[in-house]
Design a protein around this motif. Structure first.
Motif, PDB file in Angstrom:
ATOM      1  N   PRO A 117       7.409 -13.188   4.926  1.00  0.00           N
ATOM      2  CA  PRO A 117       6.576 -11.981   4.817  1.00  0.00           C
ATOM      3  C   PRO A 117       6.298 -11.591   3.363  1.00  0.00           C
ATOM      4  CG  PRO A 117       8.249 -11.687   6.511  1.00  0.00           C
ATOM      5  CD  PRO A 117       8.595 -12.956   5.780  1.00  0.00           C
ATOM      6  N   SER A 120       3.735 -14.142   2.114  1.00  0.00           N
ATOM      7  CA  SER A 120       2.415 -13.942   2.725  1.00  0.00           C
ATOM      8  C   SER A 120       1.701 -12.721   2.162  1.00  0.00           C
ATOM      9  CB  SER A 120       2.546 -13.777   4.245  1.00  0.00           C
ATOM     10  OG  SER A 120       3.103 -14.935   4.807  1.00  0.00           O
ATOM     11  N   ARG A 121       2.467 -11.692   1.818  1.00  0.00           N
ATOM     12  CA  ARG A 121       1.838 -10.493   1.259  1.00  0.00           C
ATOM     13  C   ARG A 121       1.145 -10.845  -0.060  1.00  0.00           C
ATOM     14  NH1 ARG A 121       5.335  -4.967   1.029  1.00  0.00           N
ATOM     15  NH2 ARG A 121       5.775  -5.673   3.157  1.00  0.00           N
ATOM     16  N   SER A 124      -1.855 -13.397   0.582  1.00  0.00           N
ATOM     17  CA  SER A 124      -3.008 -12.728   1.178  1.00  0.00           C
ATOM     18  C   SER A 124      -3.837 -12.018   0.105  1.00  0.00           C
ATOM     19  CB  SER A 124      -2.502 -11.773   2.263  1.00  0.00           C
ATOM     20  OG  SER A 124      -3.337 -10.667   2.390  1.00  0.00           O
ATOM     21  N   HIS A 129      -8.374 -11.233  -1.585  1.00  0.00           N
ATOM     22  CA  HIS A 129      -8.716  -9.965  -2.223  1.00  0.00           C
ATOM     23  C   HIS A 129      -8.839 -10.031  -3.745  1.00  0.00           C
ATOM     24  CE1 HIS A 129      -8.403  -8.031   1.623  1.00  0.00           C
ATOM     25  NE2 HIS A 129      -7.215  -8.553   1.804  1.00  0.00           N
ATOM     26  N   TRP A 134      -8.934  -3.126  -6.313  1.00  0.00           N
ATOM     27  CA  TRP A 134      -7.581  -2.600  -6.098  1.00  0.00           C
ATOM     28  C   TRP A 134      -6.504  -3.672  -6.111  1.00  0.00           C
ATOM     29  CZ3 TRP A 134      -5.435  -4.831  -1.832  1.00  0.00           C
ATOM     30  CH2 TRP A 134      -6.316  -5.329  -0.850  1.00  0.00           C
ATOM     31  N   GLU A 137      -3.716  -4.129  -8.933  1.00  0.00           N
ATOM     32  CA  GLU A 137      -2.609  -3.168  -8.901  1.00  0.00           C
ATOM     33  C   GLU A 137      -1.704  -3.388  -7.688  1.00  0.00           C
ATOM     34  OE1 GLU A 137      -3.699   0.971 -10.766  1.00  0.00           O
ATOM     35  OE2 GLU A 137      -5.458   0.125  -9.744  1.00  0.00           O
ATOM     36  N   ALA A 138      -2.303  -3.732  -6.571  1.00  0.00           N
ATOM     37  CA  ALA A 138      -1.503  -4.005  -5.374  1.00  0.00           C
ATOM     38  C   ALA A 138      -0.608  -5.215  -5.584  1.00  0.00           C
ATOM     39  CB  ALA A 138      -2.421  -4.237  -4.168  1.00  0.00           C
ATOM     40  N   PRO A 141       3.532  -4.640  -7.048  1.00  0.00           N
ATOM     41  CA  PRO A 141       4.708  -4.543  -6.163  1.00  0.00           C
ATOM     42  C   PRO A 141       4.878  -5.772  -5.262  1.00  0.00           C
ATOM     43  CG  PRO A 141       2.975  -3.024  -5.448  1.00  0.00           C
ATOM     44  CD  PRO A 141       2.559  -3.560  -6.776  1.00  0.00           C
ATOM     45  N   ARG A 149      13.085 -11.595  -3.656  1.00  0.00           N
ATOM     46  CA  ARG A 149      13.540 -12.433  -2.542  1.00  0.00           C
ATOM     47  C   ARG A 149      13.847 -13.859  -2.996  1.00  0.00           C
ATOM     48  NH1 ARG A 149      13.074  -9.749   2.538  1.00  0.00           N
ATOM     49  NH2 ARG A 149      13.729  -7.658   1.918  1.00  0.00           N
TER      50      ARG A 149
ATOM     51  N   PHE B  63      20.542 -11.373   1.044  1.00  0.00           N
ATOM     52  CA  PHE B  63      19.468 -10.513   0.540  1.00  0.00           C
ATOM     53  C   PHE B  63      19.933  -9.079   0.339  1.00  0.00           C
ATOM     54  CE2 PHE B  63      17.774 -14.127   2.810  1.00  0.00           C
ATOM     55  CZ  PHE B  63      16.995 -14.696   1.819  1.00  0.00           C
ATOM     56  N   ASN B 113       8.295 -12.426  13.176  1.00  0.00           N
ATOM     57  CA  ASN B 113       7.396 -13.169  12.293  1.00  0.00           C
ATOM     58  C   ASN B 113       5.920 -12.886  12.558  1.00  0.00           C
ATOM     59  OD1 ASN B 113       6.106 -16.243  11.524  1.00  0.00           O
ATOM     60  ND2 ASN B 113       7.474 -15.308  10.036  1.00  0.00           N
ATOM     61  N   PRO B 117       6.032  -8.446  10.080  1.00  0.00           N
ATOM     62  CA  PRO B 117       5.400  -8.512   8.749  1.00  0.00           C
ATOM     63  C   PRO B 117       4.122  -7.673   8.673  1.00  0.00           C
ATOM     64  CG  PRO B 117       6.124 -10.694   9.438  1.00  0.00           C
ATOM     65  CD  PRO B 117       6.257  -9.797  10.642  1.00  0.00           C
ATOM     66  N   ARG B 121       3.869  -4.393   6.183  1.00  0.00           N
ATOM     67  CA  ARG B 121       2.850  -4.314   5.136  1.00  0.00           C
ATOM     68  C   ARG B 121       2.227  -2.913   5.137  1.00  0.00           C
ATOM     69  NH1 ARG B 121      -1.459  -9.219   4.567  1.00  0.00           N
ATOM     70  NH2 ARG B 121       0.497 -10.359   4.831  1.00  0.00           N
ATOM     71  N   LEU B 125       2.904   0.449   2.352  1.00  0.00           N
ATOM     72  CA  LEU B 125       1.848   1.234   1.685  1.00  0.00           C
ATOM     73  C   LEU B 125       2.032   2.724   1.970  1.00  0.00           C
ATOM     74  CD1 LEU B 125      -1.289  -0.980   2.443  1.00  0.00           C
ATOM     75  CD2 LEU B 125      -0.186  -0.660   0.216  1.00  0.00           C
ATOM     76  N   HIS B 129       3.428   3.955  -1.528  1.00  0.00           N
ATOM     77  CA  HIS B 129       2.255   3.869  -2.397  1.00  0.00           C
ATOM     78  C   HIS B 129       1.165   4.877  -2.072  1.00  0.00           C
ATOM     79  CE1 HIS B 129       3.945   0.339  -4.270  1.00  0.00           C
ATOM     80  NE2 HIS B 129       4.132  -0.204  -3.086  1.00  0.00           N
ATOM     81  N   TRP B 134      -4.958   2.823  -5.612  1.00  0.00           N
ATOM     82  CA  TRP B 134      -5.415   1.598  -4.949  1.00  0.00           C
ATOM     83  C   TRP B 134      -5.016   1.533  -3.489  1.00  0.00           C
ATOM     84  CZ3 TRP B 134      -1.275  -1.075  -3.049  1.00  0.00           C
ATOM     85  CH2 TRP B 134      -0.029  -0.846  -3.658  1.00  0.00           C
ATOM     86  N   SER B 135      -4.056   2.375  -3.070  1.00  0.00           N
ATOM     87  CA  SER B 135      -3.454   2.125  -1.757  1.00  0.00           C
ATOM     88  C   SER B 135      -4.400   2.457  -0.599  1.00  0.00           C
ATOM     89  CB  SER B 135      -2.117   2.850  -1.616  1.00  0.00           C
ATOM     90  OG  SER B 135      -2.319   4.219  -1.384  1.00  0.00           O
ATOM     91  N   GLU B 137      -7.535   1.771  -0.396  1.00  0.00           N
ATOM     92  CA  GLU B 137      -8.343   0.571  -0.132  1.00  0.00           C
ATOM     93  C   GLU B 137      -7.489  -0.585   0.396  1.00  0.00           C
ATOM     94  OE1 GLU B 137     -12.014   0.146  -2.978  1.00  0.00           O
ATOM     95  OE2 GLU B 137     -10.338   1.073  -4.060  1.00  0.00           O
ATOM     96  N   ALA B 138      -6.287  -0.710  -0.138  1.00  0.00           N
ATOM     97  CA  ALA B 138      -5.389  -1.761   0.341  1.00  0.00           C
ATOM     98  C   ALA B 138      -5.020  -1.534   1.802  1.00  0.00           C
ATOM     99  CB  ALA B 138      -4.123  -1.795  -0.517  1.00  0.00           C
TER     100      ALA B 138
END
Lengths: 223, 223
Positions: A117, A120-121, A124, A129, A134, A137-138, A141, A149, B63, B113, B117, B121, B125, B129, B134-135, B137-138
């Motif tokens: 995850p 993938s974030r 993606s 994008h 945006w 800035e995204a 994080p 990780r 983790f 999975n 995720p 995501r 946000l 955020h 930006w958040s 739009e994200a």
């Protein structure tokens, strides 16, 4: 393998066409790799990633993704479940002693729930994008998340060749997850992770699986 | 349960303090719920979420997250792995017939999975955020992603009470994943998913697990 009749060959769903960025990275690779490790022939059911999946396929794979699996005895979706299922059939993929088996199972979930995850974030954002104002800035994080990780993963792997000491399905999953970061230098920043990934990719079964995926894609029409 | 000696009670790691938004949503709930379903007493190892985890804990959970599990025979991390392990010990949690067992295993991975995720995501946000320019739009693609996954999940669940027809560990995982969207009306838009979540939350074992998590948190110091 020539004595294996066609009816005993499991079916694996895959694509005959995907966008360029996905070639060699589609998740059917994980199932192909596991099957190659145990020398088990299989047949593919090929679809076009640009076309919607029909109801019949969604009854097999509810999210319309690949891979789905059917060996005549069990119909399955989710690469993690398919790999555990194959692992129980061959000790090459999954130890039979409880400690080894459950350690590999924990790392199987870690690959898919603690690492993928985060990967993938970031992927993606980088694939879909980059032209959005945006996303720079995204990405900050998202990058922090995947780096944290990877650092934990590198610490846990340490000097080991494989996540649990010996090769298991968890390594197949983790290597294929890390490969999605190939457009970055994030894995390279952790030399033991880079070596782990390279060790996986050097296995003959990985290479046969990769060639098979690319070959199925090469035969597909572009949309 | 009074005849169970302390040494046979599994250990589950959890927190004695978390930020308010996480109360009742921390993943040790999944393991507590499974243990409550089979009437198995357990002990908790409590940590403060605001403090870094030490090397000893990371040797148990690489983790630094919760839950980790240790029953004296097997030490495990990843809630999915822990729930499959408990499931193999009690048919209440996981069928023993291969078709039922593997269907539940597929949905276990799907929860972690294919759904979590997408949920995480969006939640990330919304929790961390909202003040970042930006958040907003994200959030658009993040919302699309989680909605598409919920729609597939709702289609697959259909009129069933539980993901595979009967209650399994996959339902524990899926319900606890959906609960993370409580600050939105996304689940409510799919009445069968909302009913599924409510059905899970109405189980006495869920309620005992929830009370136990909240109680451990109530006893903790704030930082």
């Amino acid at each position: 393998m020539s004595d294996t009749s066609a009816t005993t060959q499991p079916l694996v769903s895959a694509f005959r066409w995907v966008p360029d960025f996905a070639r060699g990275l589609v998740r059917d690779l994980r199932v192909r790799w596991a099957l190659e490790e145990i020398g088990r022939p299989y047949r593919t059911v090929l679809m076009d990633a640009a076309q919607p999946r029909d109801a019949e396929y969604r009854a097999w794979q509810p999210f319309g993704q690949v891979p789905a699996f059917d060996d005549g005895a069990i119909r399955l979706f989710e690469s993690g479940a398919i790999l555990l299922y194959l692992g129980e059939q061959d000790e090459t993929l999954l130890p039979t002693d409880p400690a080894g088996r459950w350690a590999a199972t924990a790392w199987t979930f870690a690959a898919l729930n603690s690492i993928e995850p985060a990967v993938s974030r970031l992927v993606s954002l980088d694939l879909f994008h980059t032209n959005d104002a945006w996303s720079a800035e995204a990405r900050v994080p998202a990058l922090e998340f995947v780096n944290a990780r990877l650092r934990s993963l590198a610490d846990a792997l340490g000097e080991l060749d494989w996540l649990t000491g010996r090769f298991t399905v968890a390594d197949i999953l983790m290597v294929t997850v890390l490969r999605n970061l190939h457009h970055t230098n994030l894995v390279a920043a952790f030399p033991n992770l880079a070596a782990f990934q390279a060790r996986g990719e050097a296995r003959p079964a990985f290479q046969r699986a990769m060639n098979a995926q690319i070959n199925d894609l090469s035969n597909g029409d572009t949309p």
